[in-house]
Design a protein around this motif. Structure first.
Motif, PDB file in Angstrom:
ATOM      1  N   ALA A  27       0.829  -1.203   0.000  1.00 47.07           N
ATOM      2  CA  ALA A  27       0.000   0.000   0.000  1.00 47.07           C
ATOM      3  C   ALA A  27       0.859   1.246   0.000  1.00 47.07           C
ATOM      4  N   LYS A  28       1.935   1.204   0.766  1.00 49.14           N
ATOM      5  CA  LYS A  28       2.845   2.339   0.807  1.00 49.14           C
ATOM      6  C   LYS A  28       3.477   2.581  -0.548  1.00 49.14           C
ATOM      7  N   MET A  29       3.912   1.499  -1.229  1.00 55.97           N
ATOM      8  CA  MET A  29       4.552   1.633  -2.532  1.00 55.97           C
ATOM      9  C   MET A  29       3.566   2.187  -3.553  1.00 55.97           C
ATOM     10  N   GLU A  30       2.322   1.691  -3.512  1.00 57.85           N
ATOM     11  CA  GLU A  30       1.348   2.140  -4.482  1.00 57.85           C
ATOM     12  C   GLU A  30       0.972   3.592  -4.268  1.00 57.85           C
ATOM     13  N   SER A  31       1.101   4.076  -3.038  1.00 54.37           N
ATOM     14  CA  SER A  31       0.786   5.464  -2.773  1.00 54.37           C
ATOM     15  C   SER A  31       1.932   6.392  -3.061  1.00 54.37           C
ATOM     16  N   ASP A  32       3.109   5.842  -3.384  1.00 55.54           N
ATOM     17  CA  ASP A  32       4.289   6.649  -3.689  1.00 55.54           C
ATOM     18  C   ASP A  32       4.106   7.305  -5.054  1.00 55.54           C
ATOM     19  N   PRO A  33       4.005   8.644  -5.094  1.00 50.59           N
ATOM     20  CA  PRO A  33       3.727   9.297  -6.366  1.00 50.59           C
ATOM     21  C   PRO A  33       4.859   9.183  -7.362  1.00 50.59           C
ATOM     22  N   THR A  34       6.055   8.785  -6.925  1.00 47.75           N
ATOM     23  CA  THR A  34       7.171   8.666  -7.848  1.00 47.75           C
ATOM     24  C   THR A  34       7.386   7.250  -8.317  1.00 47.75           C
ATOM     25  N   SER A  35       6.536   6.334  -7.885  1.00 43.91           N
ATOM     26  CA  SER A  35       6.716   4.937  -8.289  1.00 43.91           C
ATOM     27  C   SER A  35       6.032   4.670  -9.603  1.00 43.91           C
ATOM     28  N   PRO A  36       6.757   4.124 -10.593  1.00 41.26           N
ATOM     29  CA  PRO A  36       6.119   3.797 -11.864  1.00 41.26           C
ATOM     30  C   PRO A  36       5.043   2.759 -11.719  1.00 41.26           C
ATOM     31  N   GLN A  37       5.118   1.946 -10.688  1.00 38.66           N
ATOM     32  CA  GLN A  37       4.110   0.907 -10.521  1.00 38.66           C
ATOM     33  C   GLN A  37       2.750   1.513 -10.237  1.00 38.66           C
ATOM     34  N   SER A  38       2.715   2.701  -9.630  1.00 40.39           N
ATOM     35  CA  SER A  38       1.439   3.288  -9.295  1.00 40.39           C
ATOM     36  C   SER A  38       0.673   3.698 -10.537  1.00 40.39           C
ATOM     37  N   ALA A  39       1.364   3.846 -11.667  1.00 36.70           N
ATOM     38  CA  ALA A  39       0.675   4.262 -12.879  1.00 36.70           C
ATOM     39  C   ALA A  39       0.750   3.219 -13.975  1.00 36.70           C
ATOM     40  N   SER A  40       1.477   2.153 -13.750  1.00 33.84           N
ATOM     41  CA  SER A  40       1.705   1.187 -14.828  1.00 33.84           C
ATOM     42  C   SER A  40       0.742   0.031 -14.735  1.00 33.84           C
ATOM     43  N   GLU A 435       2.973  13.191 -12.635  1.00 32.58           N
ATOM     44  CA  GLU A 435       1.975  14.151 -13.110  1.00 32.58           C
ATOM     45  C   GLU A 435       0.576  13.752 -12.656  1.00 32.58           C
ATOM     46  N   ARG A 436       0.306  12.456 -12.661  1.00 29.35           N
ATOM     47  CA  ARG A 436      -1.017  11.999 -12.210  1.00 29.35           C
ATOM     48  C   ARG A 436      -1.198  12.283 -10.725  1.00 29.35           C
ATOM     49  N   SER A 437      -0.174  12.013  -9.919  1.00 35.56           N
ATOM     50  CA  SER A 437      -0.292  12.213  -8.476  1.00 35.56           C
ATOM     51  C   SER A 437      -0.395  13.689  -8.120  1.00 35.56           C
ATOM     52  N   ARG A 438       0.162  14.554  -8.951  1.00 35.17           N
ATOM     53  CA  ARG A 438       0.114  16.000  -8.678  1.00 35.17           C
ATOM     54  C   ARG A 438      -1.094  16.674  -9.309  1.00 35.17           C
ATOM     55  N   GLY A 439      -1.925  15.893  -9.973  1.00 33.99           N
ATOM     56  CA  GLY A 439      -3.156  16.431 -10.526  1.00 33.99           C
ATOM     57  C   GLY A 439      -2.991  17.188 -11.820  1.00 33.99           C
ATOM     58  N   THR A 440      -1.841  17.090 -12.462  1.00 36.35           N
ATOM     59  CA  THR A 440      -1.625  17.799 -13.723  1.00 36.35           C
ATOM     60  C   THR A 440      -1.927  16.917 -14.926  1.00 36.35           C
ATOM     61  N   LEU A 441      -2.335  15.688 -14.674  1.00 34.67           N
ATOM     62  CA  LEU A 441      -2.675  14.755 -15.746  1.00 34.67           C
ATOM     63  C   LEU A 441      -3.904  13.972 -15.323  1.00 34.67           C
ATOM     64  N   SER A 442      -4.898  13.912 -16.187  1.00 37.01           N
ATOM     65  CA  SER A 442      -6.119  13.183 -15.856  1.00 37.01           C
ATOM     66  C   SER A 442      -5.867  11.686 -15.849  1.00 37.01           C
ATOM     67  N   ALA A 443      -6.771  10.961 -15.206  1.00 36.43           N
ATOM     68  CA  ALA A 443      -6.640   9.507 -15.141  1.00 36.43           C
ATOM     69  C   ALA A 443      -6.666   8.900 -16.539  1.00 36.43           C
ATOM     70  N   GLN A 444      -7.531   9.428 -17.413  1.00 33.01           N
ATOM     71  CA  GLN A 444      -7.622   8.894 -18.770  1.00 33.01           C
ATOM     72  C   GLN A 444      -6.342   9.158 -19.553  1.00 33.01           C
ATOM     73  N   ASP A 445      -5.822  10.382 -19.444  1.00 28.51           N
ATOM     74  CA  ASP A 445      -4.590  10.709 -20.159  1.00 28.51           C
ATOM     75  C   ASP A 445      -3.411   9.895 -19.630  1.00 28.51           C
ATOM     76  N   ALA A 446      -3.379   9.696 -18.311  1.00 28.55           N
ATOM     77  CA  ALA A 446      -2.300   8.894 -17.721  1.00 28.55           C
ATOM     78  C   ALA A 446      -2.367   7.456 -18.221  1.00 28.55           C
ATOM     79  N   SER A 447      -3.581   6.910 -18.277  1.00 31.38           N
ATOM     80  CA  SER A 447      -3.746   5.537 -18.743  1.00 31.38           C
ATOM     81  C   SER A 447      -3.296   5.396 -20.187  1.00 31.38           C
ATOM     82  N   GLN A 448      -3.644   6.371 -21.009  1.00 35.40           N
ATOM     83  CA  GLN A 448      -3.233   6.327 -22.412  1.00 35.40           C
ATOM     84  C   GLN A 448      -1.720   6.447 -22.559  1.00 35.40           C
ATOM     85  N   ALA A 449      -1.104   7.324 -21.734  1.00 37.51           N
ATOM     86  CA  ALA A 449       0.345   7.501 -21.799  1.00 37.51           C
ATOM     87  C   ALA A 449       1.072   6.228 -21.389  1.00 37.51           C
TER      88      ALA A 449
END
Length: 487
Positions: A27-40, A435-449
């Motif tokens: 849970a801690k790792m997934e909440s880490d905004p710098t972890s690629p796993q949180s968005a991959s 960018e997703r964790s800081r709110g500068t990228l939407s969930a849809q855009d992050a998923s596409q990226a």
């Protein structure tokens, strides 16, 4: 003898017991905004060697004097008695005791967990699930030798559970300081399940701490191929000779042994301190001797003790061909003797194993210029500058937790220029997650990226373009690689 269905049920419960302890860390790792796993979408949950603890340094409590001999058995009364269960509490069956113990563990109440686990063992002494549970509780109480032995004993009855058992006990062996044994177990897992990312990560971390950074890089690059590598792992790949100063001070990279300690001291600018550390260690270890050579070469370049490098070169120990420390040091010696053709041959060996070695590229500039090969000297200089920029960004990221998103993009571009595409893609994943964790990228855009990054990664894997370093260095090293030459 247990039926096949019963054994299957036991194995499932075994895995659950080992995995449940990972929930907080995951849970801690997934909440880490710098972890690629949180968005991959490439993160894997199917790793066999599930672990209940990290492989960090053993807790302070575990460095206290060992328990008295009478405490050898889990049910021993030598340990201070844990709080008793209230008299008016209902009697629980083994399954309920398991759940109660796990709940107590998750809440941090190891005393109460020990009480429930001991009751479960008493109620079903031959039950493997109870043994797994007791082992976990013992580990939480820093009684690692007993926990490891308990799970090892179960291997006789449950050989099919060896991989999760190896994964868990390897972590506990690290916490005990039994590093060689832990390494063997991680490698045993990877021999059977080569893409087990959890084992790749924990083994890489252990090797980094022991100063065997080139070996660690093999597993970190495999994580890049899987798309599940973390920022701290990616920073380790930026410079393999020694860690960045701030990273070296983290608990995750706390040095182990003289080789790890020496690389830590080098990261802090203590080249002389590192030399003294190695001189106090085993003089017959070729890896240590090779690092002595690198240090002597570095001090020689700085104009200190010009004779020390010559003395080292005359008595250097035979070393494996993948020890870039040795090849850089012996190349520096050849260059100092005016033997630039031989220096280039050795430097080509160094960069073939460590493409992050800025010092080797800069030494190449000197030797190519002396040989009148100005075009190659210019290319070596260009690469040295690119590598230096990656080191600068990596050092900044390690020391400042508030990572600059633009710096991540610049780093990915530099790695593309250096023909290290999988690292570049991994850093682009980090940027999307940030960018997703800081709110500068939407969930849809992050998923596409992320989907595009994964398509690019898979395309490179399928087209065999994942390791273009050899072709990248061919211009510099043609007629100089010395593949079939003697030293």
């Amino acid at each position: 003898m247990k039926s096949t269905s019963n054994l299957a049920a036991v194995l499932l419960c075994v895995t659950v017991l080992l995995v449940v302890g990972c929930r907080k860390d995951s849970a801690k790792m997934e909440s880490d905004p710098t972890s690629p796993q949180s968005a991959s979408d490439a993160a894997s949950v199917a790793d066999v060697p599930a672990s209940t603890r990290s492989t960090d340094r053993a807790p302070d409590a575990d460095r206290s004097p060992p328990d008295p001999p009478a405490d050898a058995a889990p049910e021993s009364s030598a340990e201070p008695a844990p709080p008793a269960v209230a008299v008016d509490e209902p009697q629980l069956d083994p399954a309920e005791l398991h759940q109660a113990a796990l709940a107590a563990l998750e809440s941090g109440d190891s005393d109460r967990a020990f009480t429930f686990a001991r009751q479960a063992r008493s109620a079903a002494a031959d039950d493997p699930q109870s043994a797994f549970l007791m082992a976990r509780v013992l580990a939480e109480r820093n009684r690692f030798p007993e926990a490891v032995k308990m799970l090892d004993d179960l291997l006789v009855e449950l050989p099919d559970a060896r991989l999760p058992i190896y994964g868990q006990t390897a972590d506990w062996l690290v916490l005990q300081g039994r590093y060689d044994e832990a390494e063997k177990r991680y490698r045993a897992i990877l021999k059977e399940v080569p893409d087990a990312s959890m084992a790749q990560r924990t083994l890489a971390q252990l090797l980094l701490r022991r100063g065997r950074r080139l070996e660690a890089a093999t597993y970190l690059r495999q994580l890049c191929q899987s798309g599940v590598v973390e920022p701290s792992n990616l920073r380790s790949l930026l410079r393999l000779a020694y860690p960045f100063a701030a990273d070296a001070q983290s608990d995750d990279l706390e040095p182990i042994g003289p080789l790890g300690q020496a690389r830590f001291e080098i990261s802090q600018g203590g080249w002389e301190d590192a030399l003294q550390t190695l001189k106090r260690a085993d003089a017959n270890d070729p890896d240590l001797d090779a690092l002595v050579g690198r240090i002597q070469a570095q001090l020689h370049v700085q104009g200190q003790d010009n004779e020390a490098l010559t003395r080292w070169a005359q008595s250097a120990l035979p070393t494996p061909s993948d020890t870039s420390d040795y090849w850089f040091a012996i190349a520096t010696h050849h260059a100092d003797q005016g033997e630039h053709q031989e220096a280039v041959r050795c430097l080509c060996k160094a960069i073939s194993h460590d493409p992050t070695d800025e010092a080797s590229y800069r030494m190449m500039v000197r030797s190519f210029s002396a040989l009148g090969l100005e075009d190659r000297a210019a290319e070596a200089s260009r690469r040295a500058e690119l590598i230096a920029k990656t080191h600068q960004i990596g050092e900044q990221m390690a020391s400042d937790p508030d990572i600059d998103v633009d710096a991540v993009s610049r780093l990915a571009e530099l790695l593309d220029q250096l023909k290290r595409p999988l690292e570049a893609l991994a850093w682009r994943t980090v940027r999307v997650a940030m960018e997703r964790s800081r709110g500068t990228l939407s969930a849809q855009d992050a998923s596409q990226a992320i989907a595009k990054i994964n398509r690019d990664r898979l395309q490179r894997l399928q087209s065999d373009l994942t390791d273009p370093t050899e072709a990248f260095n061919s211009f510099l090293c043609r007629e100089h690689d010395g593949t079939n030459a003697e030293r």
